[in-house]
Design an enzyme around this catalytic site. Sequence first.
Site, PDB file in Angstrom:
ATOM      1  N   MET A   1      -3.933  -6.832  -6.855  1.00  0.00           N
ATOM      2  CA  MET A   1      -3.495  -7.944  -7.817  1.00  0.00           C
ATOM      3  C   MET A   1      -4.548  -8.891  -8.293  1.00  0.00           C
ATOM      4  SD  MET A   1      -0.605  -7.103  -8.057  1.00  0.00           S
ATOM      5  CE  MET A   1       0.662  -6.116  -7.254  1.00  0.00           C
TER       6      MET A   1
ATOM      7  N   HIS B   1       0.749   0.938 -13.218  1.00  0.00           N
ATOM      8  CA  HIS B   1       1.556  -0.107 -13.721  1.00  0.00           C
ATOM      9  C   HIS B   1       2.672   0.259 -13.643  1.00  0.00           C
ATOM     10  CE1 HIS B   1       2.330  -3.916 -15.714  1.00  0.00           C
ATOM     11  NE2 HIS B   1       3.168  -3.282 -16.512  1.00  0.00           N
TER      12      HIS B   1
ATOM     13  N   ASN C   1      -5.559   2.437 -12.981  1.00  0.00           N
ATOM     14  CA  ASN C   1      -4.526   1.229 -12.554  1.00  0.00           C
ATOM     15  C   ASN C   1      -3.149   2.115 -12.758  1.00  0.00           C
ATOM     16  OD1 ASN C   1      -3.406  -1.178 -11.606  1.00  0.00           O
ATOM     17  ND2 ASN C   1      -2.787  -1.445 -13.572  1.00  0.00           N
TER      18      ASN C   1
ATOM     19  N   GLY D   1       0.673  -1.348  -0.025  1.00  0.00           N
ATOM     20  CA  GLY D   1      -0.001   0.019  -0.239  1.00  0.00           C
ATOM     21  C   GLY D   1       0.837   1.350   0.016  1.00  0.00           C
TER      22      GLY D   1
ATOM     23  N   ASN E   1       1.589   2.920  -2.621  1.00  0.00           N
ATOM     24  CA  ASN E   1       0.666   3.983  -3.472  1.00  0.00           C
ATOM     25  C   ASN E   1      -0.371   4.391  -2.890  1.00  0.00           C
ATOM     26  OD1 ASN E   1       1.656   4.326  -6.415  1.00  0.00           O
ATOM     27  ND2 ASN E   1       2.289   2.000  -5.823  1.00  0.00           N
TER      28      ASN E   1
ATOM     29  N   SER F   1       3.116   3.765 -15.526  1.00  0.00           N
ATOM     30  CA  SER F   1       2.062   4.237 -16.572  1.00  0.00           C
ATOM     31  C   SER F   1       0.558   4.202 -15.469  1.00  0.00           C
ATOM     32  CB  SER F   1       1.757   3.280 -17.484  1.00  0.00           C
ATOM     33  OG  SER F   1       3.011   3.046 -18.325  1.00  0.00           O
TER      34      SER F   1
ATOM     35  N   ASP G   1      -9.416  -1.398 -18.812  1.00  0.00           N
ATOM     36  CA  ASP G   1     -10.353  -2.308 -19.726  1.00  0.00           C
ATOM     37  C   ASP G   1     -10.353  -3.767 -19.381  1.00  0.00           C
ATOM     38  OD1 ASP G   1      -8.599  -2.143 -22.816  1.00  0.00           O
ATOM     39  OD2 ASP G   1      -8.260  -3.101 -20.878  1.00  0.00           O
TER      40      ASP G   1
ATOM     41  N   GLY H   1      -8.720  -5.916 -20.778  1.00  0.00           N
ATOM     42  CA  GLY H   1      -7.504  -6.661 -20.946  1.00  0.00           C
ATOM     43  C   GLY H   1      -6.606  -6.424 -19.751  1.00  0.00           C
ATOM     44  N   VAL H   2      -5.404  -7.160 -19.856  1.00  0.00           N
ATOM     45  CA  VAL H   2      -4.432  -7.132 -18.666  1.00  0.00           C
ATOM     46  C   VAL H   2      -3.531  -5.967 -19.052  1.00  0.00           C
ATOM     47  CG1 VAL H   2      -2.473  -8.193 -17.781  1.00  0.00           C
ATOM     48  CG2 VAL H   2      -4.574  -9.507 -18.432  1.00  0.00           C
ATOM     49  N   ASP H   3      -3.667  -4.648 -18.429  1.00  0.00           N
ATOM     50  CA  ASP H   3      -2.783  -3.397 -18.534  1.00  0.00           C
ATOM     51  C   ASP H   3      -2.814  -2.992 -19.876  1.00  0.00           C
ATOM     52  OD1 ASP H   3      -0.364  -5.171 -16.665  1.00  0.00           O
ATOM     53  OD2 ASP H   3      -2.082  -3.712 -16.052  1.00  0.00           O
TER      54      ASP H   3
ATOM     55  N   GLU I   1       5.900   6.442  -9.116  1.00  0.00           N
ATOM     56  CA  GLU I   1       4.580   5.949  -8.817  1.00  0.00           C
ATOM     57  C   GLU I   1       3.904   7.031  -7.890  1.00  0.00           C
ATOM     58  OE1 GLU I   1       3.786   1.831  -8.661  1.00  0.00           O
ATOM     59  OE2 GLU I   1       5.712   1.494  -9.152  1.00  0.00           O
TER      60      GLU I   1
HETATM   61  C1  GRF Z   1       3.444  -1.111  -7.579  1.00  0.00           C
HETATM   62  O1  GRF Z   1       4.759  -1.369  -8.046  1.00  0.00           O
HETATM   63  C2  GRF Z   1       2.308  -0.946  -8.512  1.00  0.00           C
HETATM   64  O2  GRF Z   1       2.756  -0.338  -9.814  1.00  0.00           O
HETATM   65  C3  GRF Z   1       2.027  -2.329  -8.777  1.00  0.00           C
HETATM   66  O3  GRF Z   1       2.117  -3.032  -7.607  1.00  0.00           O
HETATM   67  C4  GRF Z   1       2.868  -2.436  -6.781  1.00  0.00           C
HETATM   68  C5  GRF Z   1       2.010  -2.115  -5.444  1.00  0.00           C
HETATM   69  O4  GRF Z   1       2.960  -1.168  -4.378  1.00  0.00           O
HETATM   70  N1  GRF Z   1       0.766  -2.502  -9.494  1.00  0.00           N
HETATM   71  P1  GRF Z   1       2.242  -0.819  -3.159  1.00  0.00           P
HETATM   72  O5  GRF Z   1       1.280  -1.987  -2.532  1.00  0.00           O
HETATM   73  O6  GRF Z   1       1.429   0.536  -3.732  1.00  0.00           O
HETATM   74  O7  GRF Z   1       3.318  -0.479  -2.214  1.00  0.00           O
END
Ligand code: GRF
Length: 217
Positions: free
Chosen positions: A90, A109, A107, A15, A17, A136, A141, A143-145, A174
Site C-alpha cells: 500500500m 489491482h 502489481n 498477504g 496474494n 489486473s 510505472d 503513476g497510480v495503477d 487474483e
Molecule cells: C488485494 O485485493 C490486492 O488486489 C490489493 O490489495 C489486496 C491485498 O490483499 N492490492 P492481500 O494482502 O493479498 O490479501
Amino acid sequence: MASDVRIGVLASGSGTNLQALLDADLTPGRIALLVCNKPGAKAIERAERSGVPVAVLDHRRFDGREAFDRAVVERLREAGVEWVVFAGFMRLVTPVFLGAFPNRVVNIHPALLPSFPGVDAQRQALEAGVRITGCSVHLVDAGVDTGPILAQAAVPILPDDDLDAVRARVLQQEHRLLPAVVQALAAGRLATGPHGPYLVGFDPAPDAALSPVPPER
Ligand code: GRF
C-alpha cells in the site's frame, strides 16, 4: 533449465496474494524475500511459515519516501532479486525504486484497469453499477495503477452482492492470475508487441466470453 529467478514480494497486509504465490509452482521463479512495511502484518507470518526470508521495514521510521525506497532496494539487491511483485503493497514508490528495477515491477489491482484505479476499487465498481469487474496485473510505472496491463480476469457483480461478496469473488481471481503471470515473467515470456508489453503464450483474459463471430446472416 534457467537457474533460479529470484522474486521479491512486497506486502503490507493480510498477504493472501503472497500466500497464493507461496503455494504456486513458480519455476524457474523462486520467492527469495518478502519486504513488509507494516510490523505485525499477517503477510510476515505467512512468509516465515514457508521459510522465506523477511525484511520488515516500517516506512514510518524513514525520513521520506526516497529514503524508504533506498532501504527496500538495498535489501532486494542483497537477495539477488530480478522481479518485484507488489502483492497488496500500500505504498507509492518513487523513481529511486523504479530506476533500480526498470520494467521489473508488477502489481495486482482489484479492478479492470483503467477503470477504478486507486484505493477501494471494488467499492468503486459496485457503486458505479458495472456488471463485470475483476483484477489486473500490470507493470508498475510512476503513476497510480497506470502501467502497461499484462493480464486481467473478469468476474460478475450480481444484483444482491454486497462489498464483501465482490471483494471475495475478485480476490479468488487474483489468487489465480498473479501466480500465473509471475511464473511467466520468471520464465522470460515478457515480450513487446504493437500494443506494448505482453506475455508470450499466455491467455491474457482466460475468462473472456470469446464467442465466435456470428456467421454472416
Ligand atoms: C488485494 O485485493 C490486492 O488486489 C490489493 O490489495 C489486496 C491485498 O490483499 N492490492 P492481500 O494482502 O493479498 O490479501
